[in-house]
Every structure is written in structure tokens, then in C-alpha cells.
Design an enzyme around this catalytic site. Structure first.
Site, short mmCIF file in Angstrom:
data_model
loop_
_atom_site.label_atom_id
_atom_site.label_comp_id
_atom_site.label_asym_id
_atom_site.label_seq_id
_atom_site.Cartn_x
_atom_site.Cartn_y
_atom_site.Cartn_z
N SER A 183 0.83 -1.20 0.00
CA SER A 183 0.00 0.00 0.00
C SER A 183 0.86 1.25 0.00
O SER A 183 0.34 2.35 -0.15
CB SER A 183 -0.92 0.01 1.21
OG SER A 183 -0.17 -0.20 2.38
N HIS A 189 -2.70 -3.27 -6.01
CA HIS A 189 -3.14 -2.83 -4.68
C HIS A 189 -4.64 -3.09 -4.54
O HIS A 189 -5.45 -2.35 -5.09
CB HIS A 189 -2.80 -1.34 -4.53
CG HIS A 189 -3.11 -0.76 -3.19
ND1 HIS A 189 -3.38 0.57 -2.99
CD2 HIS A 189 -3.19 -1.34 -1.96
CE1 HIS A 189 -3.60 0.79 -1.72
NE2 HIS A 189 -3.50 -0.35 -1.07
N GLU A 212 -5.96 -1.01 -7.67
CA GLU A 212 -5.10 0.09 -8.13
C GLU A 212 -3.82 -0.57 -8.66
O GLU A 212 -3.12 -1.26 -7.92
CB GLU A 212 -4.79 1.01 -6.94
CG GLU A 212 -3.97 2.23 -7.29
CD GLU A 212 -3.71 3.13 -6.07
OE1 GLU A 212 -3.57 2.60 -4.94
OE2 GLU A 212 -3.66 4.35 -6.26
N ASN A 260 -3.99 6.07 -1.38
CA ASN A 260 -3.60 6.48 -0.04
C ASN A 260 -3.11 7.92 0.04
O ASN A 260 -3.15 8.53 1.10
CB ASN A 260 -2.57 5.51 0.54
CG ASN A 260 -3.26 4.25 1.03
OD1 ASN A 260 -4.33 4.32 1.64
ND2 ASN A 260 -2.67 3.10 0.77
N1 3HC Z 1 -16.51 -10.91 2.71
C1 3HC Z 1 -17.59 -11.00 1.92
N2 3HC Z 1 -18.61 -10.13 1.94
C2 3HC Z 1 -18.52 -9.11 2.82
C3 3HC Z 1 -17.41 -8.93 3.68
C4 3HC Z 1 -16.38 -9.90 3.60
N3 3HC Z 1 -15.29 -9.81 4.36
N4 3HC Z 1 -17.60 -7.81 4.42
C5 3HC Z 1 -18.79 -7.29 4.02
N5 3HC Z 1 -19.33 -8.07 3.07
C6 3HC Z 1 -20.57 -7.85 2.32
C7 3HC Z 1 -21.80 -8.10 3.15
O1 3HC Z 1 -22.16 -9.46 3.13
C8 3HC Z 1 -22.83 -7.22 2.47
O2 3HC Z 1 -23.28 -7.82 1.27
P1 3HC Z 1 -24.74 -7.44 0.64
O3 3HC Z 1 -24.77 -5.95 0.46
O4 3HC Z 1 -24.77 -8.16 -0.63
O5 3HC Z 1 -25.74 -7.92 1.64
C9 3HC Z 1 -21.99 -6.01 2.03
O6 3HC Z 1 -20.63 -6.47 1.97
C10 3HC Z 1 -22.13 -4.91 3.02
O7 3HC Z 1 -21.74 -5.38 4.31
P2 3HC Z 1 -22.52 -5.13 5.67
O8 3HC Z 1 -23.99 -4.96 5.38
O9 3HC Z 1 -22.12 -6.18 6.65
O10 3HC Z 1 -21.92 -3.80 6.25
P3 3HC Z 1 -21.70 -2.44 5.53
O11 3HC Z 1 -22.85 -2.07 4.67
O12 3HC Z 1 -21.24 -1.52 6.61
O13 3HC Z 1 -20.47 -2.71 4.55
C11 3HC Z 1 -18.19 -2.51 4.13
C12 3HC Z 1 -19.24 -3.14 5.01
C13 3HC Z 1 -18.28 -3.12 2.73
C14 3HC Z 1 -16.84 -2.86 4.75
C15 3HC Z 1 -18.43 -0.97 4.04
O14 3HC Z 1 -18.56 -0.44 5.33
C16 3HC Z 1 -17.36 -0.23 3.31
O15 3HC Z 1 -17.33 -0.20 2.09
N6 3HC Z 1 -16.44 0.42 4.09
C17 3HC Z 1 -15.34 1.15 3.53
C18 3HC Z 1 -14.26 0.18 3.15
C19 3HC Z 1 -13.07 0.87 2.55
O16 3HC Z 1 -13.01 2.07 2.38
N7 3HC Z 1 -12.07 0.06 2.21
C20 3HC Z 1 -10.85 0.55 1.68
C21 3HC Z 1 -9.90 0.71 2.81
S1 3HC Z 1 -8.38 1.38 2.26
C22 3HC Z 1 -7.52 0.06 1.74
O17 3HC Z 1 -7.91 -1.09 1.81
C23 3HC Z 1 -6.18 0.39 1.17
C24 3HC Z 1 -5.06 0.18 2.15
O18 3HC Z 1 -3.87 0.41 1.47
C25 3HC Z 1 -5.11 1.04 3.38
#
Ligand code: 3HC
Length: 280
Positions: A117, A138, A150, A188
Site C-alpha cells: 500500500s 493494490h 489500483e 492512499n
Molecule cells: N466478505 C464478503 N462479503 C462481505 C465482507 C467480507 N469480508 N464484508 C462485508 N461483506 C458484504 C456483506 O455481506 C454485504 O453484502 P450485501 O450488500 O450483498 O448484503 C456487504 O458487503 C455490506 O456489508 P454489511 O452490510 O455487513 O456492512 P456495511 O454495509 O457496513 O459494509 C463494508 C461493510 C463493505 C466494509 C463498508 O462499510 C465499506 O465499504 N467500508 C469502507 C471500506 C473501505 O473504504 N475500504 C478501503 C480501505 S483502504 C484500503 O484497503 C487500502 C489500504 O492500502 C489502506
């Protein structure tokens, strides 16, 4: 389909292995100890079970996907793969040592990708004899849910390696967007200053953690507020990336909030340790 190798069975590596196996690849998933592999496979199973519950996958399909993943502690087993994706700890020396081994183990045309990252792709590539075949892929957390990869071209990455990875991303069902190799790439470089600013707002008493998160969630339609997202990513990861931005650009606008530094020193790393900006 060919074989897809993933090195590291942590959160990111297991997510990448899951997506590759679901897309039909035979996957070799390598980690240093059987318990890490067991934990990674358990994460994959529980993630796929969500889709079984929603009737998007049958139990038989879930078992087929899992059967396509071969866990191993032997690095030599990645030798026949068409692509190797590295997702080990975010430490240059560890990645450099691994890439040197991969360079010796695999044919010179095999593409070696890193899920880093924040570490320079150019620097990782320079540890091998094939910098043209080294590239950044990424993935975002949670990997099975987030549509983006990415793709980062190092200074020496060839056009054909970049094209291969774009086509591979499409086979995985992801959208690939391209960035060049500068600190924080695109994701990032833009995300971390926003999370850091939310931390400064908390530190300076502008609002409570709930208000800061609620304002960004409800006002900007973000799925998570910035403090919740920082806890989700890991505060140690956020701090490491901010330090890369700060050192890489030499610009004080990237200086990490003292509160973040203090929490990391206390071992409050977010969701994974049960405490960060929130308690879990
Ligand atoms: N595996 C499979 N499915 C998953 C899952 C997992 N680990 N986590 C969540 N899901 C699915 C759920 O089953 C649900 O599916 P549906 O809509 O079909 O029913 C959907 O994702 C939404 O999950 P939830 O209803 O449980 O909860 P949320 O609506 O709060 O969604 C989230 C969870 C998808 C994590 C959402 O909160 C989100 O998008 N958050 C932001 C995540 C983000 O920004 N990620 C990037 C981080 S930065 C990064 O990774 C880069 C690094 O370099 C730092």
C-alpha cells in the site's frame, strides 16, 4: 485457467486467494506456518458462507472454490504459477528478501506483483533481475467486496506486464485503474490526509468521534466515518503510510496527527486489537 500464487494468508492475501479461486484459478496460497494458513482458509470459508446465506452460491460451489485453493508452507510450490501476488508484512526488507527468492524460483517471464500500500514498486523491482515483470496490484479491504485494484507501474514495468495485469484484473471481476509509482500512489495519497484530518479534528476538540464520523457518513455518503475506517484499516498501517507520504514529499501537510502516533505507541491499533478510536 492457470495457477495463481498468493504469498501471505493474512486479511489481504486470503481475500485475494478467495477472489482468484472464485474466478476459476487454481490457487497456491503460501504462508510460513500452518496456523496462518488455517486462519486464512477459515476467513475465506466464512466470507463465502455469506454468499451461501444470500443464495448467491450453493454449498457445492463453495466447496469447489475452497478445493481450488492449495495451502502450503513451501515457497517452491509457486514455481509453476502464471502470476505471483505478494501480500506479506509491509516491510521493505522482508519484501526484498522474498522477491529475490521468487526471482530465483520462477521462470523469468513470470509476473511478480506486490499488494503493497505504500512501498515503492520501483525499489522492490530493483531487487530482482526482472524489473519489467514487477508491478503493484493494490487490492482494497475487504477484497471480496471492493471492486477496485489500483495497478501501479514501477519505473521499469513493461507495457506487456501492465496489459497482462489489466486483463487479469478483469478476469477477477475487478476494475483496474492505473497509477504511477509515487508515494501513496493515488488511493492512499488522497485517503490518508482525510483520515489524518479527522484525527486532528478529534485531537483539537472540534467534535466528538461520533459526530466526526456521522458528519462524513451522512453528509458525504461515505460507507464508514473516517475514524471508523482508520480503525478498520489499522492505525499502525495508517501511521506507516502517512510517514511514507511525509518522507516521500517532504511536505508538512502529511505530518501524522500526534493522537495517531500516541495510540499506535499504546498498542491501540484499531479493530484488530480491540481498541483504537473506538472500543470493540
Ligand atoms: N466478505 C464478503 N462479503 C462481505 C465482507 C467480507 N469480508 N464484508 C462485508 N461483506 C458484504 C456483506 O455481506 C454485504 O453484502 P450485501 O450488500 O450483498 O448484503 C456487504 O458487503 C455490506 O456489508 P454489511 O452490510 O455487513 O456492512 P456495511 O454495509 O457496513 O459494509 C463494508 C461493510 C463493505 C466494509 C463498508 O462499510 C465499506 O465499504 N467500508 C469502507 C471500506 C473501505 O473504504 N475500504 C478501503 C480501505 S483502504 C484500503 O484497503 C487500502 C489500504 O492500502 C489502506
Amino acid at each position: 485457467m492457470g495457477t495463481f500464487a498468493v504469498i501471505g494468508a493474512g486479511t489481504m492475501g486470503s481475500g485475494i486467494a478467495q477472489v482468484a479461486a472464485r474466478a476459476g484459478f487454481q490457487v497456491v496460497l503460501r504462508d510460513v506456518a500452518p496456523e496462518y494458513l488455517d486462519r486464512g482458509l477459515a476467513t475465506i470459508r466464512s466470507s463465502l458462507e455469506r454468499d451461501v446465506k444470500k443464495e448467491r452460491l450453493t454449498v457445492a460451489q463453495l466447496e469447489e472454490i475452497l478445493a481450488r485453493i492449495r495451502p502450503t508452507t513451501e515457497l517452491a510450490e509457486v514455481a509453476g504459477a502464471e502470476i505471483v501476488v505478494e501480500a506479506i508484512i509491509e516491510n521493505f526488507e522482508a519484501k526484498a528478501a522474498l522477491f529475490r527468492e521468487l526471482d530465483a524460483l520462477t521462470p523469468p517471464e513470470t509476473v511478480l506483483a506486490t499488494n503493497t500500500s505504500s512501498i515503492s514498486i520501483t525499489r522492490i523491482a530493483a531487487t530482482t533481475k526482472r524489473p519489467a515483470q514487477v508491478i503493484g496490484m493494490h487490492f482494497m479491504n475487504p477484497v471480496p467486496v471492493m471492486p477496485l485494484v489500483e495497478v501501479i507501474r514501477g519505473c521499469a514495468t513493461s507495457e506487456s506486464t501492465a496489459n497482462y495485469v489489466l486483463e487479469l484484473g478483469a478476469r477477477l471481476g475487478k476494475t483496474c485503474l492505473m497509477a504511477n509509482d509515487f508515494p501513496g500512489f493515488v488511493s492512499n495519497r488522497i485517503l490518508m490526509p482525510m483520515l489524518n484530518e479527522a484525527m486532528f479534528a478529534l485531537y483539537e476538540g472540534v467534535a466528538t468521534r461520533e459526530a466526526i464520523d456521522g458528519i462524513m457518513k451522512l453528509g458525504m455518503n461515505h460507507p464508514m466515518g473516517p475514524l471508523t475506517l482508520a480503525d478498520f484499516i489499522g492505525l499502525d498501517v495508517c501511521l506507516a503510510i502517512l510517514d511514507v507520504l511525509y518522507e516521500g514529499f517532504g511536505d508538512p501537510k502529511y505530518r501524522a496527527c500526534p493522537l495517531l502516533r500516541q495510540y499506535v505507541a499504546a498498542g491501540w491499533l484499531g479493530r484488530k486489537t480491540g481498541r483504537g478510536f473506538y472500543e470493540y
